[in-house]
Design an enzyme around this catalytic site. Structure first.
Site, PDB file in Angstrom:
ATOM      1  N   ASN A 296       0.678  -1.293  -0.065  1.00 33.13           N
ATOM      2  CA  ASN A 296       0.032  -0.039  -0.011  1.00 33.13           C
ATOM      3  C   ASN A 296       0.925   1.211  -0.006  1.00 33.13           C
ATOM      4  O   ASN A 296       2.028   1.302   0.472  1.00 33.13           O
ATOM      5  CB  ASN A 296      -0.914  -0.201   1.252  1.00 33.13           C
ATOM      6  CG  ASN A 296      -0.457   0.658   2.326  1.00 33.13           C
ATOM      7  OD1 ASN A 296      -0.474   2.065   2.544  1.00 33.13           O
ATOM      8  ND2 ASN A 296       0.215  -0.013   3.440  1.00 33.13           N
TER       9      ASN A 296
ATOM     10  N   PHE B  99      -1.901   8.085   4.376  1.00 35.33           N
ATOM     11  CA  PHE B  99      -2.707   8.781   5.547  1.00 35.33           C
ATOM     12  C   PHE B  99      -4.048   9.321   4.986  1.00 35.33           C
ATOM     13  O   PHE B  99      -4.108  10.380   5.449  1.00 35.33           O
ATOM     14  CB  PHE B  99      -1.755   9.837   6.128  1.00 35.33           C
ATOM     15  CG  PHE B  99      -0.832   9.141   6.998  1.00 35.33           C
ATOM     16  CD1 PHE B  99      -0.986   7.706   7.353  1.00 35.33           C
ATOM     17  CD2 PHE B  99       0.251  10.033   7.671  1.00 35.33           C
ATOM     18  CE1 PHE B  99       0.299   7.271   8.272  1.00 35.33           C
ATOM     19  CE2 PHE B  99       1.102   9.409   8.372  1.00 35.33           C
ATOM     20  CZ  PHE B  99       0.981   8.205   8.850  1.00 35.33           C
TER      21      PHE B  99
ATOM     22  N   SER C 166       5.296   4.947   8.924  1.00 35.87           N
ATOM     23  CA  SER C 166       4.906   4.929   7.480  1.00 35.87           C
ATOM     24  C   SER C 166       5.751   5.381   6.643  1.00 35.87           C
ATOM     25  O   SER C 166       6.334   6.506   6.575  1.00 35.87           O
ATOM     26  CB  SER C 166       3.530   5.670   7.289  1.00 35.87           C
ATOM     27  OG  SER C 166       3.114   5.456   5.871  1.00 35.87           O
TER      28      SER C 166
ATOM     29  N   ASN D 140       4.982   5.968   3.391  1.00 35.76           N
ATOM     30  CA  ASN D 140       4.234   6.622   2.360  1.00 35.76           C
ATOM     31  C   ASN D 140       4.027   8.264   2.700  1.00 35.76           C
ATOM     32  O   ASN D 140       3.092   8.781   1.943  1.00 35.76           O
ATOM     33  CB  ASN D 140       2.943   5.986   2.258  1.00 35.76           C
ATOM     34  CG  ASN D 140       3.092   4.603   1.998  1.00 35.76           C
ATOM     35  OD1 ASN D 140       3.987   4.295   1.001  1.00 35.76           O
ATOM     36  ND2 ASN D 140       2.225   3.721   2.668  1.00 35.76           N
ATOM     37  N   THR D 141       4.449   8.759   3.611  1.00 33.16           N
ATOM     38  CA  THR D 141       4.387  10.284   3.891  1.00 33.16           C
ATOM     39  C   THR D 141       5.863  10.689   3.807  1.00 33.16           C
ATOM     40  O   THR D 141       6.738  10.327   4.731  1.00 33.16           O
ATOM     41  CB  THR D 141       3.775  10.595   5.010  1.00 33.16           C
ATOM     42  OG1 THR D 141       2.293  10.216   5.124  1.00 33.16           O
ATOM     43  CG2 THR D 141       3.707  12.087   5.564  1.00 33.16           C
TER      44      THR D 141
ATOM     45  N   LYS E  84       5.370   3.783  17.282  1.00 34.67           N
ATOM     46  CA  LYS E  84       5.424   2.568  16.171  1.00 34.67           C
ATOM     47  C   LYS E  84       6.462   2.851  15.407  1.00 34.67           C
ATOM     48  O   LYS E  84       6.611   3.799  14.728  1.00 34.67           O
ATOM     49  CB  LYS E  84       3.964   2.739  15.204  1.00 34.67           C
ATOM     50  CG  LYS E  84       3.831   1.137  14.209  1.00 34.67           C
ATOM     51  CD  LYS E  84       2.550   1.257  13.904  1.00 34.67           C
ATOM     52  CE  LYS E  84       2.449   0.123  12.921  1.00 34.67           C
ATOM     53  NZ  LYS E  84       0.823  -0.340  12.446  1.00 34.67           N
TER      54      LYS E  84
ATOM     55  N   ASN F 146       6.083  -1.538  11.485  1.00 31.42           N
ATOM     56  CA  ASN F 146       5.223  -1.117  10.389  1.00 31.42           C
ATOM     57  C   ASN F 146       5.378  -1.963   9.257  1.00 31.42           C
ATOM     58  O   ASN F 146       6.175  -2.918   9.360  1.00 31.42           O
ATOM     59  CB  ASN F 146       5.252   0.534  10.244  1.00 31.42           C
ATOM     60  CG  ASN F 146       4.079   1.081   9.792  1.00 31.42           C
ATOM     61  OD1 ASN F 146       3.508   0.573   8.747  1.00 31.42           O
ATOM     62  ND2 ASN F 146       3.889   2.179  10.217  1.00 31.42           N
TER      63      ASN F 146
END
Length: 350
Positions: free
Chosen positions: A109, A113, A171, A173-174, A206, A235
């Site tokens: 993915n 967010f 994450s 993805n940011t 996390k 994660n």
């Protein structure tokens, strides 16, 4: 209930992944699911002051906006983590951004967010079921320069509404988010988070599975220094194992599911060695069976979280893991989860 739910999960796998995700959330929010049976008392455990009926929780990412807490609470989870939520609503990254690697029992993915923002999230938590332990996973908006301020805003706005908080700095993805795992940025973030805390709810951090052992040691030390109550390990990963078979293996984003199992277990082991029992650990990543969950507990986890495996195994997986854990505890002479946490297989009972 689990048989019907597992059939539903199989049907959802025929749809586009993001469409299936939205339908699953709507179904969980609207369907009048019966309550799950009471948990075996041997599974009750304490996580940083949280009294959990079982150590099997739901990881963040499934219910990003806290829309389906009633339904999720009836699937038998010991605790449910929703989010990630950012102060302002954001649409996330362009579609397609969610990929099902069926041959690999995995997901990639790059959602970014996507969520409805703090105000909508807080409104839903105000109507949350009282008998479910609910955690709020906090993120930062993509265009925020002072990302630590976004986590402070989340802690302050949701104070009293969640049973625990997770500061998600892992994450992939940011842009710039994982840079917060460096010591200087981490000290700034955790120091400001400590000042913003005003209630009894524990705060977890996390972390990514791609950290080196030295980086994990540093994060454990920083977490201890700033009063963080526990770590969630880990994660999704940016790694792409050579064993991946799916045509989607080259997609960018975070990889989760079965291929993450060994990497997440290794990160947990390093965190447990660094923490030396001083910091509770929650294990997540590649957990798809009771054997997987048991391995994490023996490696040092107080609790575990699942998500990607639900897509392939269906909601019956929750009850199956709990049954397996209860049986293993009794077979190996333990009376509690805490008694088994971090115990080597060859370590004698006292």
């Amino acid at each position: 209930m689990s048989a019907v739910g597992d059939l539903g999960a199989a049907a959802l796998r025929l749809l586009d992944p993001e469409t299936a995700h939205r339908l699953a959330i709507k179904g969980l929010a609207l369907a009048p699911l019966p309550a799950s049976p009471p948990d075996d008392p041997i599974l009750r455990t304490n996580l940083a002051g949280l009294d959990l009926p079982s150590p099997v929780g739901l990881a963040a990412g499934l219910d990003k906006n806290g829309e389906a807490l009633n339904g999720l609470g009836r699937l038998g989870f010991g605790f449910v983590e929703c989010g990630s939520v950012t102060p302002r609503p954001q649409s996330g990254n362009p579609k397609p951004r969610l990929f099902r690697l069926s041959e690999d029992r995995a997901i990639i993915n790059r959602m970014g967010f996507n969520n409805d923002g703090l105000e909508a999230f807080a409104g839903r938590l105000e109507r949350r079921p009282a008998n479910v332990v609910v955690g709020a996973n906090l993120g930062a908006n993509k265009d925020t320069e002072d990302k630590a301020a976004d986590y402070v805003a989340g802690l302050q706005r949701l104070n009293g509404l969640a049973d625990y908080f997770t500061i998600n700095i892992s994450s992939p993805n940011t842009p710039g988010l994982r840079a917060l795992q460096g010591r200087e940025a981490l000290d700034d973030l955790l120091g400001r988070a400590a000042e913003a805390r005003s209630g009894p709810a524990p705060v977890f951090l996390k972390i990514a599975p791609d950290l080196t052992p030295a980086e994990i040691v540093m994060i454990v030390e920083a977490a201890m220094a700033h009063g963080i109550d526990g770590l969630i390990v880990s994660n999704t990963t940016l790694e792409r194992p050579a064993s991946l078979k799916s045509a989607f293996a080259g997609e960018s984003g975070g990889l989760s599911g079965a291929p993450l199992r060994d990497l997440a277990l290794k990160a947990l082991t390093h965190a447990a060695e660094a923490a030396e029992g001083r910091l509770p650990l929650v294990a997540v990543g590649g957990i798809a069976s009771g054997a997987d969950a048991w391995a994490r507990i023996r490696a040092g986890a107080t609790a575990v979280q699942i998500y990607s495996a639900l897509i392939y195994e269906g909601p019956g997986l929750v009850a199956a893991i709990k049954r397996d854990l209860a049986a293993r505890l009794r077979a190996e002479g333990f009376s509690t989860i805490s008694g088994a946490t971090g115990r080597r297989v060859d370590e004698p009972l006292v």
